[in-house]
Structure formats: structure tokens, C-alpha cells
Design a protein around this motif. Sequence first.
Motif, PDB file in Angstrom:
ATOM      1  N   GLU A   1       4.070  76.382 -28.488  1.00  0.00           N
ATOM      2  CA  GLU A   1       3.774  77.612 -27.738  1.00  0.00           C
ATOM      3  C   GLU A   1       2.434  78.259 -28.123  1.00  0.00           C
ATOM      4  OE1 GLU A   1       7.081  78.709 -30.501  1.00  0.00           O
ATOM      5  OE2 GLU A   1       6.749  80.631 -29.519  1.00  0.00           O
ATOM      6  N   GLY A   2       1.735  77.696 -29.110  1.00  0.00           N
ATOM      7  CA  GLY A   2       0.452  78.253 -29.530  1.00  0.00           C
ATOM      8  C   GLY A   2       0.641  79.328 -30.590  1.00  0.00           C
ATOM      9  N   ALA A   3      -0.475  79.937 -31.024  1.00  0.00           N
ATOM     10  CA  ALA A   3      -0.377  80.921 -32.108  1.00  0.00           C
ATOM     11  C   ALA A   3      -1.588  81.837 -32.126  1.00  0.00           C
ATOM     12  CB  ALA A   3      -0.262  80.207 -33.454  1.00  0.00           C
ATOM     13  N   THR A   4      -1.386  82.976 -32.788  1.00  0.00           N
ATOM     14  CA  THR A   4      -2.469  83.932 -33.035  1.00  0.00           C
ATOM     15  C   THR A   4      -2.644  84.032 -34.547  1.00  0.00           C
ATOM     16  OG1 THR A   4      -1.810  85.166 -31.080  1.00  0.00           O
ATOM     17  CG2 THR A   4      -3.186  86.340 -32.695  1.00  0.00           C
ATOM     18  N   TYR A   5      -3.841  83.788 -35.022  1.00  0.00           N
ATOM     19  CA  TYR A   5      -4.147  83.929 -36.451  1.00  0.00           C
ATOM     20  C   TYR A   5      -5.167  85.053 -36.626  1.00  0.00           C
ATOM     21  CZ  TYR A   5      -1.941  79.885 -38.745  1.00  0.00           C
ATOM     22  OH  TYR A   5      -1.046  79.004 -39.313  1.00  0.00           O
ATOM     23  N   VAL A   6      -4.991  85.845 -37.673  1.00  0.00           N
ATOM     24  CA  VAL A   6      -5.983  86.875 -38.004  1.00  0.00           C
ATOM     25  C   VAL A   6      -6.497  86.582 -39.406  1.00  0.00           C
ATOM     26  CG1 VAL A   6      -6.456  89.344 -38.147  1.00  0.00           C
ATOM     27  CG2 VAL A   6      -4.599  88.513 -36.685  1.00  0.00           C
ATOM     28  N   PHE A   7      -7.829  86.548 -39.557  1.00  0.00           N
ATOM     29  CA  PHE A   7      -8.453  86.264 -40.856  1.00  0.00           C
ATOM     30  C   PHE A   7      -9.084  87.532 -41.416  1.00  0.00           C
ATOM     31  CE2 PHE A   7      -8.407  82.391 -38.373  1.00  0.00           C
ATOM     32  CZ  PHE A   7      -7.836  81.483 -39.264  1.00  0.00           C
ATOM     33  N   ARG A   8      -9.038  87.659 -42.732  1.00  0.00           N
ATOM     34  CA  ARG A   8      -9.653  88.813 -43.406  1.00  0.00           C
ATOM     35  C   ARG A   8     -11.153  88.546 -43.588  1.00  0.00           C
ATOM     36  NH1 ARG A   8      -5.694  89.834 -48.478  1.00  0.00           N
ATOM     37  NH2 ARG A   8      -7.601  89.330 -49.587  1.00  0.00           N
ATOM     38  N   PRO A   9     -11.907  89.585 -43.919  1.00  0.00           N
ATOM     39  CA  PRO A   9     -13.345  89.360 -44.121  1.00  0.00           C
ATOM     40  C   PRO A   9     -13.665  88.417 -45.287  1.00  0.00           C
ATOM     41  CG  PRO A   9     -12.905  91.668 -43.696  1.00  0.00           C
ATOM     42  CD  PRO A   9     -11.574  91.017 -43.876  1.00  0.00           C
ATOM     43  N   ASP A  10     -12.713  88.192 -46.208  1.00  0.00           N
ATOM     44  CA  ASP A  10     -12.980  87.244 -47.293  1.00  0.00           C
ATOM     45  C   ASP A  10     -12.528  85.827 -46.936  1.00  0.00           C
ATOM     46  OD1 ASP A  10     -10.234  87.535 -47.448  1.00  0.00           O
ATOM     47  OD2 ASP A  10     -10.207  88.375 -49.473  1.00  0.00           O
ATOM     48  N   GLY A  11     -12.132  85.606 -45.682  1.00  0.00           N
ATOM     49  CA  GLY A  11     -11.793  84.249 -45.253  1.00  0.00           C
ATOM     50  C   GLY A  11     -10.365  83.840 -45.575  1.00  0.00           C
ATOM     51  N   HIS A  12      -9.524  84.779 -46.019  1.00  0.00           N
ATOM     52  CA  HIS A  12      -8.104  84.463 -46.222  1.00  0.00           C
ATOM     53  C   HIS A  12      -7.328  84.821 -44.953  1.00  0.00           C
ATOM     54  CE1 HIS A  12      -7.630  83.586 -50.644  1.00  0.00           C
ATOM     55  NE2 HIS A  12      -8.912  83.865 -50.534  1.00  0.00           N
ATOM     56  N   VAL A  13      -6.194  84.144 -44.757  1.00  0.00           N
ATOM     57  CA  VAL A  13      -5.356  84.458 -43.601  1.00  0.00           C
ATOM     58  C   VAL A  13      -4.676  85.803 -43.865  1.00  0.00           C
ATOM     59  CG1 VAL A  13      -3.359  83.734 -42.233  1.00  0.00           C
ATOM     60  CG2 VAL A  13      -4.952  82.008 -43.141  1.00  0.00           C
TER      61      VAL A  13
END
Length: 526
Positions: free
Chosen positions: A488-500
Motif C-alpha cells: 500500500e506504500g508508505a510515508t517516511y519523515v526524516f529529521r534534519p540529522d538524517g535519522h528517521v
Amino acid sequence: MTPRLPPYSLPRYEYRKPPELAGSVPGEYPVAIAGAGLAGLTAALELGSRGIRTVLLDEDDTVGASGLSSRGICYAKRSLEIFDRFGIAERVRGKGVTWNDGEVYRGTERMYRFNLQAENDQKFPAFVNLQQFYVEEYLVARLQQTPAVDLRWKSKVVDVADGVVLKVETPDGAYDLRCRYLLACDGAHSAVRERIGMRDEQSELLESVWCIADVRMAGATDVVRRSYLDNPLNEGGAIWYHQMADGVWRTDWLITHYPDRDAEATPERAAARLRKLLGADAQFELIWVGPYRFRKRYLERMRAGPVFFLGDAAAQHSPFGARGGNRAIQDANNLGWKLALVLQGKAHADLLETYHEERHPAARECVEHATRSAVFIGPESAGQRLVRDAILDLAQRHAWARAWVNTGRLSVACVYGQSPLNIERGRFLFTTARPGAAAPDGRFGSGYLVEALGSDFKVAYFGERAEPDALLIRKGDPLWARYGVPDEGATYVFRPDGHVLARCTGIDGAFARGAMQRVLDYRVQA
Ligand SMILES: Cc1cc2nc3c(=O)[nH]c(=O)nc-3n(C[C@H](O)[C@H](O)[C@H](O)COP(=O)(O)OP(=O)(O)OC[C@H]3O[C@@H](n4cnc5c(N)ncnc54)[C@H](O)[C@@H]3O)c2cc1C
């Protein structure tokens, strides 16, 4: 003991009279950093690149720690990804020696060879070996092009009052410097830590004594890291052997078992042992020789009000696993964006508490891993040796037992698995890219995902449509598998330090915006 060889030749930086002693009163600085080693230099870049006015003070006028010319050499993939945002990763890679393979020996018999990076679609290798002072030199060069940072050499922090008024000694006399936040990056013997009276959760000097011998060998090109346990050429002690820049090899020799350890750490004895290892006719030049021991310790808290502790000021451990400098760089990477958001008035100051919550477990993890490795390599009691030898016996007969052979669990990015900032909704196929983990890399467009993430929050949609400014990763892209994305797909959000930061199944812009807003509004729970 002081080494009797000439040290490496290091750059000297110009001391300039600070404005405070030249008649002007600059007022309060948003951030002051004590110590321009790996932690302080990286922190200054994280802040300066975001436009935060920062003063960086170092008691010395050169790179590399005073008195100990030869220190860190192995820079991990995660550190290279962090450096890449400042444009210096390629310089480090260009000068250094890239390696992914290692070999483990028992005595003189090779037990096995390992590869640290199975995937070949990553921007950076598992490790680049480079003398620490080169890395620091490149960071300084980048800082010299960062107008928000005022880098002051020959500036020793000698006192701290109320956490934010520093007394700084210079060749022109002492002055007071006021700041809103102070980053203690002043190394293992941190004056800031002493003045504030911070307590360690653990502190112990390990028994093992080592001798480093850095040696230049013309024509040798092998880039495999070799670890010898119980080597007869070192009277049964361990030997470490791997290459750095300029045709120089780092060799480390366990010398605890010798009756006169000081005598074993001289250039003459180091050369005699090297001749045994390399052959009587081998041509080499000793660059640096010296003994070292290590302490395992870490602070109870990595923060005291407006003062934050990074790198060796916060924790120390054995170098096995190449974690100290890499941890210092990750400390700076973690704190920089949070401090910038707070100083820019975009986030609540409570966000800063997550520095302790995320990096304290990371420090403890490094100390524990590095200590277990040190004990495996140089057992300090009969019981430790018995267990270690049983594991080696097993590993010689069965490949599955090699996972227990601990010659250094090599530095990887810490996962902030317990961070209060993490959000997850829905079922994912793998945990590799779970909230808190550093974003796994892979090809993205004509480049790499780690480049596309940049230095701010970033949203990635695994689906067929994306909002402007978000990344779109279509079905069939190998990143779907790496991120464990279901059909079904996904939404990922990353922090400014490159961590999920957050992930949910399906395409959901409101989820992404909510996750980012929650960081800005973060409040410590009473
Ligand atoms: C033998 C050995 C091998 C190692 N190998 C590796 C490796 O392969 N990979 C790795 O990642 N790590 C390795 N390390 C660890 C690594 O060298 C350290 O963890 C790293 O240097 C820590 O960086 P730092 O910035 O916290 O502290 P430091 O590098 O110690 O920097 C502290 C800075 O603060 C300055 N300073 C001190 N006191 C004051 C003061 N009062 N006022 C102003 N300035 C001050 C100093 O001049 C210095 O520049 C190794 C260490 C050793 C000893």
C-alpha cells in the motif's frame, strides 16, 4: 613516557586578539564551544551552516590532540554522510584509504575474512582510514569559510560560572565571555566538566596496556584490516595492523604481559617487533611510537542546564570498534539542528532535553561494546581467557560461531529506538528503517538518498504521487525493500540529522506534517 620520535608535522593557525580584549564588548553569544576537536569542529559546522553565531575556543593552535599525535584513524560511513553535508567527505575519502574487508587471525593462522558492507549501492564505504589530524584540518578549512563561526585559537577555558560565563585565557590575558548555551567539547580531561562537577555513571581504568607504532612502508598496498589474537611474534599478545594515508600503517601491540611495559613502548623495541612481523629485510620508517591505556567512563547526564557534553568530555572507552571520534561526530550531529531550531525561535527549548535522552544510551552502548571487545582481545582474568578461548575454538571449527569473536564491533550509526520523538503507525516488513534509525542509503535518481535528505526535515512518499518538496519513490525501486514498505506504500519523515523521525503505511501528508510539528512543540513529560 614521551615518544622519542619527531611528531607528525601539523599546521599552525594564527591567534588573533579577541574583540573583548581589543576594547569592544560583543555581548552574549548564542553558543560558545569549548574545544576544537572532532566534536567541537563538527558542532560548530552544524550550527554555523544554519546561521547560528558561534564562538569556538581551543587552547591549542593546531589540530590533533596535544601530546598524542597519533589517535583516531577509522571514520565510519555515518560520519562520512554527516561530513558530506559540509562538502568534506570526498576530501576525507580522497586522502584516506577505503576499506570494507577485515581478517581475523589466531596466532598466525587466518580464521576468517569479513566484509562490512554487503550492499554496493551506498554513497560511502563502511570505513575510510585517515589520520585524525587530517580530518580536523579539513573541518577547520570548512569553518574558515563559515562566517557565523568565530574560531579562536590559543583560547583556554579555565572557569565556568552559572554555566554560561566563561573565563578564557589567551596570550593577551584573560577575559569573560557570556553565552546562552555552552558545548563542552574539551575532551577526556574536560575543564568544563570538572568546574561544573558532573558525575560519572561509571568510571574505571582498564588493565590493558598497548603500544602504538605508526610506520611508513613504501610499496605496501594491502588495505585489509588485520587483527591477530595471541600472536607468537608479540609473545602471545594481540596485534592490530591497518593502513592510513601517506603509506603509513597503524600497528597496535598489546604489551600488558611484558614485565617492563615502558621498555616495550620505545622505538627500539617497536622496531624489533616490526622486523619480526614484516621480515628482517623489510624497509620501514617509524613515524610515531607511544603507549596507551584506556578508561571506560560516561557521564550520568549529558546536560547540565545550558551546558551540553559531547565526545570524550561525555564518555571514553577503548578504541576497539573505532567509536570515540565517530561518536563525537554523531553527538554534534544530534545537537546541532535542535539547538538551531530553539535559537531561531522555531522549537520549544524542551527539545534540547532529547539530546540527553538520545545520546546518553548511545554513549553507554559505545562504552559497553568497546569494553567487551577490549576484554576479548586482551583478557584480564583467567576466567575471561577461558571463555574467550572456547569461543575461538568453536569459531575455528564452525562459521556460525564467528559472530561471537569480538575483535571490535565496528562503529555504525546509533539507533534512537527509545526516543520520545519517534512515531510509527502501521505494519512494516523490516525494522532496519524504523523511527530513530539513521536513514539507510541507496540510489535515488542520479545520486543517493542520503544526499537528497539535506539538512532540514524531509518527507518521502513511497507511492505514485508526492507533494512539492517531498521525495517520491515509486514502486519497483529497490528502496522499497530497504525501507520495508508494504504494497500500500508508505510515508517516511526524516529529521534534519538524517535519522528517521516517523513512518506510516499509505500516503499521508497530514501524518507527516503532524510528526514535524510535534518536534517543534515537544515538551518534557513531568
Ligand atoms: C589510540 C587511539 C585510537 C583511536 N582510534 C579511533 C578511531 O579509529 N576512530 C574513532 O572514531 N576514534 C578513535 N579514537 C578516539 C578519538 O580519538 C576520540 O574519541 C576523539 O578525539 C574525541 O574527540 P573530542 O572532540 O571529543 O575530543 P578531543 O579530540 O580530545 O578534542 C578536545 C579539544 O579540546 C581542546 N581543549 C581541551 N581543554 C580545553 C580548554 N580548557 N579550553 C579550550 N580548549 C580545550 C583540545 O585542544 C582539543 O582540541 C582513538 C583514540 C586513541 C587514543
